[in-house]
Design an enzyme around this catalytic site. Structure first.
Site: not given
Ligand code: LLP
Length: 476
Positions: A287, A373, A377, A404-405, A434
């Site tokens: 995250g 994104r 978001y 088309c949006e 992502y």
């Molecule tokens: N670990 C778990 C259990 C997760 O569910 C996730 C992300 C990560 C690690 C990795 O998170 P990161 O370090 O990449 O932030 N599609 C969304 C993000 C969804 C994240 C889902 N889980 C976006 O584009 O912001």
């Protein structure tokens, strides 16, 4: 009546002036690159063209077409190593180091899985498909984690047969599901419990994952997590390796992780006291945020690792328990900044906002199919004119796609030179995470290729989807 005439008053900033976000100011130099937004090897060559690892983006566009995701391989490896080394170093004295698992959901293909294995990281997967790619890239099964809130029997059976190191269990029912499969296969499954720690991450609602009332994990407050511990311990075919929490994504400080670690370590201590067992591992999830625009200020892996080590040391001391081995799962922070998307400019138009003012719309040849994104978001991005520099005056512009949006926005607000025109190349940084992973074939537009560039050489690591590919699924 459910419709009415919509005039310019409906534009944000109606009354004639487009509202400029507080973080965006007209740049001193439109051609300057803000280093934190770009992969390490991206530069502007004299004359203005953007180069990555020594390769001219005009050559990339000519050879591979646009849109294309352009990934700096050395930058990817550097970021992966920075996480690996920073966490190994900061946690060395506490618990003999820490394990970094790259979260493959951010972006995964065989080449990336191979780089991860070569750089000595583990891989976090959340589906049978990601598991297949991880294995194809040569990641050792014991270095793989399997996540997911609704794993199928087939996925779990495959993971246990392969000897996947950790299955992260997401519900009480899944404890029974994994135990039954392990029993049938006569194996002992290493499991980690995903805990909902009740932390509200300050990020978009859809990417916050550890507050109550969402689908992930076993609630700590509701007593499910403690019950999960009891049930796992009651199954001889399950080995309780630890507890885990992922509080959300695109987070810029360690406050949320601190609260999460405190609660996980309290649960760990309670387990030691009540059941007399220790759990060797503690998962803090991923995250960690990256910069998409000048408004973002991400922490370096070293600072992050030092802060998390301080937090874990303090909380374990407070609970009087030995420090378990720590695992983290960064996805975005490793792959996000390694990549920019290269687009070709098509239609440019000025749309009236009223009172004689207008907004510049710059349309490119991709859009919400290669980067959902902004639509999903409200994510902000930046961009720059890539095929040349320009001395023209800055114009607040909105870069939009070809779909088309009207929500098909690539970069909501950016200053671009006023002479941007059809045929120019634009580059949008920070699209490694992502974007290809969430890409669609909306409007029957094939998904864009990923081009890895290293030491002056470019190669396709995921090819462009063609109309034949699209038709191959259409059985008529
Ligand atoms: N670990 C778990 C259990 C997760 O569910 C996730 C992300 C990560 C690690 C990795 O998170 P990161 O370090 O990449 O932030 N599609 C969304 C993000 C969804 C994240 C889902 N889980 C976006 O584009 O912001």
């Amino acid at each position: 009546m459910s419709a009415h005439e919509a005039g310019a008053m409906h534009a944000p900033g109606y009354g004639g002036v487009a509202i400029v976000p507080a973080w965006l100011s007209p740049p001193q130099d439109l051609n300057a690159l803000l280093p934190m937004l770009w992969a390490g090897s991206v530069r502007r060559r004299t004359g203005g063209v953007l180069v990555v690892a020594g390769v001219d983006v005009r050559d990339l566009a000519a050879e591979f077409g646009t849109p294309a995701y352009v990934l700096d391989e050395t930058d990817f490896r550097d970021r992966a190593r920075a996480f690996r080394d920073s966490f190994a170093h900061s946690f060395a004295d506490l618990c003999g180091g820490a394990d970094v698992y790259y979260a493959g959901k951010a972006f995964l293909c065989t080449a990336v899985a191979r780089w991860i294995a070569e750089e000595g990281l583990g891989l976090d997967t959340c589906s049978g498909g990601e598991l297949t790619v991880a294995l194809r890239g040569g990641v050792a099964p014991e270095r793989i984690i399997l996540h997911g809130n609704n794993k199928s029997d087939a996925e779990l059976e495959r993971a246990l047969r392969l000897g996947v190191g950790r299955v992260v269990v997401d519900s009480l029912a899944e404890i029974e599901q994994v135990a039954a499969i392990a029993r049938r296969l006569r194996v002992r499954a290493g499991v980690v419990l995903r805990v909902t720690v009740g932390v509200e991450a300050h990020t978009h609602e859809y990417i916050a994952t550890a507050h109550e009332d969402q689908k992930f994990g076993l609630s700590l407050a509701g007593g499910q997590a403690a019950e999960g511990v009891r049930r796992v311990l009651a199954h001889p075919e399950l080995e309780l390796l630890g507890v885990h929490s992922h509080i959300g994504s695109q987070i810029f400080d360690t406050g949320g992780h601190e609260l999460s670690a405190r609660r996980l370590i309290a649960l760990y201590a309670e387990t030691v006291r009540r059941h007399g067992v220790t759990m060797p591992e503690l998962g803090l999830g991923g995250g960690f945020g990256i910069a998409y625009t000048s408004e973002h200020d991400p922490l370096e892996p070293k600072v992050l690792a030092d802060q998390l080590a301080g937090i874990v040391a303090r909380e374990c001391r407070a609970q009087d328990v030995p420090v378990p081995r720590i695992a983290v799962e960064p996805g975005r922070a490793i792959v996000g900044p390694t990549t920019f998307t290269l687009y070709t400019v098509g239609a440019v138009k000025d749309v009236a906002l009223g009172h004689g003012s207008s907004r510049r719309y710059v349309a490119v040849d991709g859009g919400m199919s290669d980067n959902i994104r902004p639509a999903l978001y409200n994510a902000d991005y930046s961009c720059t004119l890539a095929s040349r520099s320009s001395d023209a005056e800055p114009v607040l512009s909105r870069v939009v796609g070809r779909h088309c949006e009207s929500g098909d926005i690539v970069v909501r607000d950016e200053y671009l030179p006023s002479d941007v025109a059809r045929g120019d190349l634009l580059a949008v940084p920070g699209t490694g995470a992502y974007c290809r992973a969430l890409a669609s074939q909306y409007n029957h537009v094939g998904r864009s290729p990923v081009i890895a560039v290293r030491d002056g050489e470019a190669r396709v690591i995921m090819r462009r989807e063609t109309e034949e590919d699209l038709l191959a699924l259409d059985v008529g």
